[in-house]
Design an enzyme around this catalytic site. Sequence first.
Site, mmCIF file in Angstrom:
data_model
loop_
_atom_site.group_PDB
_atom_site.id
_atom_site.type_symbol
_atom_site.label_atom_id
_atom_site.label_comp_id
_atom_site.label_asym_id
_atom_site.label_seq_id
_atom_site.Cartn_x
_atom_site.Cartn_y
_atom_site.Cartn_z
ATOM 1 N N CYS A 399 0.820 -1.209 0.000
ATOM 2 C CA CYS A 399 0.000 0.000 0.000
ATOM 3 C C CYS A 399 0.855 1.260 0.000
ATOM 4 C CB CYS A 399 -0.938 -0.006 1.211
ATOM 5 S SG CYS A 399 -2.666 0.181 0.728
ATOM 6 N N LYS A 402 0.654 3.174 -3.405
ATOM 7 C CA LYS A 402 -0.571 3.724 -3.972
ATOM 8 C C LYS A 402 -0.471 5.236 -4.121
ATOM 9 C CE LYS A 402 -4.377 3.734 -1.645
ATOM 10 N NZ LYS A 402 -5.509 3.214 -0.852
ATOM 11 N N ASP A 420 -17.034 5.417 1.058
ATOM 12 C CA ASP A 420 -16.872 4.265 1.943
ATOM 13 C C ASP A 420 -15.839 3.300 1.373
ATOM 14 O OD1 ASP A 420 -18.645 4.961 3.985
ATOM 15 O OD2 ASP A 420 -20.372 4.294 2.798
ATOM 16 N N ASP A 421 -15.439 2.339 2.190
ATOM 17 C CA ASP A 421 -14.397 1.404 1.781
ATOM 18 C C ASP A 421 -14.818 0.562 0.580
ATOM 19 O OD1 ASP A 421 -13.606 2.426 4.253
ATOM 20 O OD2 ASP A 421 -12.438 0.645 4.692
ATOM 21 N N ASP A 437 -8.766 -4.269 -5.004
ATOM 22 C CA ASP A 437 -7.459 -3.853 -4.494
ATOM 23 C C ASP A 437 -6.384 -4.690 -5.171
ATOM 24 O OD1 ASP A 437 -6.670 -1.832 -2.576
ATOM 25 O OD2 ASP A 437 -8.203 -2.668 -1.248
ATOM 26 N N ASP A 460 -11.705 -4.398 2.982
ATOM 27 C CA ASP A 460 -12.749 -3.419 2.664
ATOM 28 C C ASP A 460 -14.143 -4.001 2.889
ATOM 29 O OD1 ASP A 460 -10.967 -1.444 1.973
ATOM 30 O OD2 ASP A 460 -10.998 -1.887 -0.161
ATOM 31 N N GLY A 510 -10.984 -14.289 -13.379
ATOM 32 C CA GLY A 510 -9.939 -13.286 -13.255
ATOM 33 C C GLY A 510 -9.167 -13.116 -14.539
ATOM 34 N N SER A 512 -4.845 -12.686 -16.081
ATOM 35 C CA SER A 512 -3.415 -12.701 -15.807
ATOM 36 C C SER A 512 -2.651 -12.190 -17.020
ATOM 37 C CB SER A 512 -2.946 -14.121 -15.448
ATOM 38 O OG SER A 512 -3.134 -14.991 -16.551
ATOM 39 N N ASP A 595 -10.944 0.113 7.340
ATOM 40 C CA ASP A 595 -9.675 -0.586 7.551
ATOM 41 C C ASP A 595 -8.539 0.401 7.311
ATOM 42 O OD1 ASP A 595 -10.200 -0.553 4.787
ATOM 43 O OD2 ASP A 595 -9.045 -2.373 4.421
#
Length: 708
Positions: A399, A402, A420-421, A437, A460, A510, A512, A595
């Site tokens: 993090c 970022k 909000d998260d 994330d 989150d 997902g 890749s 968080d």
Amino acid sequence: MLSPPHPFTRDLVLIGGGHTHALLLRSWGMKPLPGARLTLISPNPTAAYSGMLPGHIAGHYERKSLEIDLVQLARFANARLVLGAATAIDLHRKEICVPGRPPIEYDVASIDIGITTNMADLPGFAEYAVPAKPLETFADAWQAFLSTTGPAAVAVIGGGVAGAELVLAMSHALGGIARPARLHLIERDTALAALPARASRRMRRALIEAGIEIHEAAEVIAVTAEGVRLADRTIEAGFICGAAGARPHPWLAQTGLSHRDGFVTVDPRLQSSDRHVFAVGDCADMAFAPRPKAGVYAVRQAPILAHNLRAALRETGQTQKYHPQADYLKLLSLGGKSALGDRFGLTFSGPWVWRWKNRIDQKFMSKFRDLPQMQLPPLPAVRAAGAEALGDKVLCGGCGAKLGQSALLQALEPGGLPGDDAAVIDIGGARTVISTDHLREFVSDPVTMTRIAAQHALGDVWAMGARPGAVLTNLILPRMSPALATRTLREIMTAAREVMANAGAEIVGGHSSQGSELTIGFTVTGLCDHTPVGLAGARPGDALILTKPLGSGVLMAAEMAGRAHGADVSAALDLMMQSQAQASEILLDAHAMTDVTGFGLLGHLRNICLNSAVGAEVTLGAVPLMAGALDLSANGIRSSLYPDNRAPFPDLDATPRHDLLIDPQTAGGLLAAVTGDVGKRLTALRAAGYQACDIGRITDETGQIRIV
């Protein structure tokens, strides 16, 4: 791991952090083999140097003085570090088993795991005694015993050189604190039989002068809570150490490699019966030239091993043979700052020998203390305006990489409040939260990296009080051969599925690709049967609970620079891999929750204050910190996101502890504004394994955060 200049095509895996492998890592960092991915497997983040252990036990050295920091060494060598103990090798599949994670595949492997003095077959030993090796466990047990009070009774099983050195060191340590003590050295045959006669007599005299009782021809029947039971009597002892001979780790005999009594048999090229597996140090049996177990051979093996591993990885080139010396200089501690030396039958002793030994030991350890720090190339003389402001500091991972909050708000919600998260949407009448994330690599082990990235993404959803459901993955692998890409992807996805399944979620798809560095991300959806917990509900008088300590940004920045202690890094990684699922349930009725991640504690608390139209008061001394973080902060270590996180707080004091309040966190804890019985909540959180603390309260001073 730094992005390699050449794609990886072969995997070299080092099993164990013994002296030979430590020296190999150092030389590899100086001159890596292009295309070879190096991995170190070690159960501990540090490895103790055996030559200085008696000095540490006697009180001459601090613990850190004899520890080789494997985290720093792996970073220097650009190696993946897997913190775990190998328990098996599948020679056919070329896989190494480390419990708790997917198998680690190799093209070439080397074993350097040392020996153990664990007397597992002796009744009561496991319950009431501690083996002298592994050294780390023994040193911890001894320090714990020293902290007790009253008369001390100590027994060392094994009257060889190692046992004699240790009992003399213990005697000196107990004498230094004026603690009445009775010490015993127990040998089933003749004590110190491996030494030449003159050296044996001199060491025996030192034992007698120290008041140590020597028991010879004494067969140990069992170890009990009262002491060491012999055939005819019991020797009372409160601290019992096993130093009787060298024993191999049991799993080596099950590998299928040729061995003698469990020690892996190697040829002059340090190669085992499997040409892809090498072995060095005390765990190896040099059948071609039998020698006693001694660290001096391990040190001399390092350059030969390095050369032959490179030849094996290249699949071409001439190998070299190792020729162990016929004799070597023996320097043995005598408890105080005096030592005994022996070589070629010549024996000498005294304080000057200890000083000589100390210089040799310190010279060896300096090889690992004085590793060059990673440096970026300097900015070019001719450059575009503004390059100076970005500086030449290494970009943090996790993090810490970022974008700053001000840049995000200006681009995404100009003039608005932080959101909000997670986003809240209704799908078919079901209230759903969704968040995404990803993390840029900051730790070289892809399994650890995956577990942290997964917990980070789940945070989150848990901060909203939701239950994780469907998950999408987003992976970027550094360029490597198809075989290595398959291995890496298999490790990542096995770890990801495990974490998500434990959270009650399922990976449903997902994407890749390959790029310049490893990046792992997840998009997580969650279901909520109630109104999600957001940022806007905090009320004056609410207590602020934080479930994890701060400091991961500073620690990871220091680790990238080779300045963090390995034990502190290991502890920080464990905290980042800790799930927040139970904490979310315990704090489900919080008025507001988030968080703590990239914007730091104050940045995320500020988001609550702005959305809830309240203020906050933070008790500085109540905020928990990760081990090592405060010292690193005091030494000026900062995450690359630190300047952006400080910008909203221009009046924040510039002390090391204040700076950690804006340290970017990766997979950080939950910050909740709660009412009611705070003590009961803290008790429940701590019982669930969280280092939770009450760090302050919500006030009615809208937008104001005071540090007290």
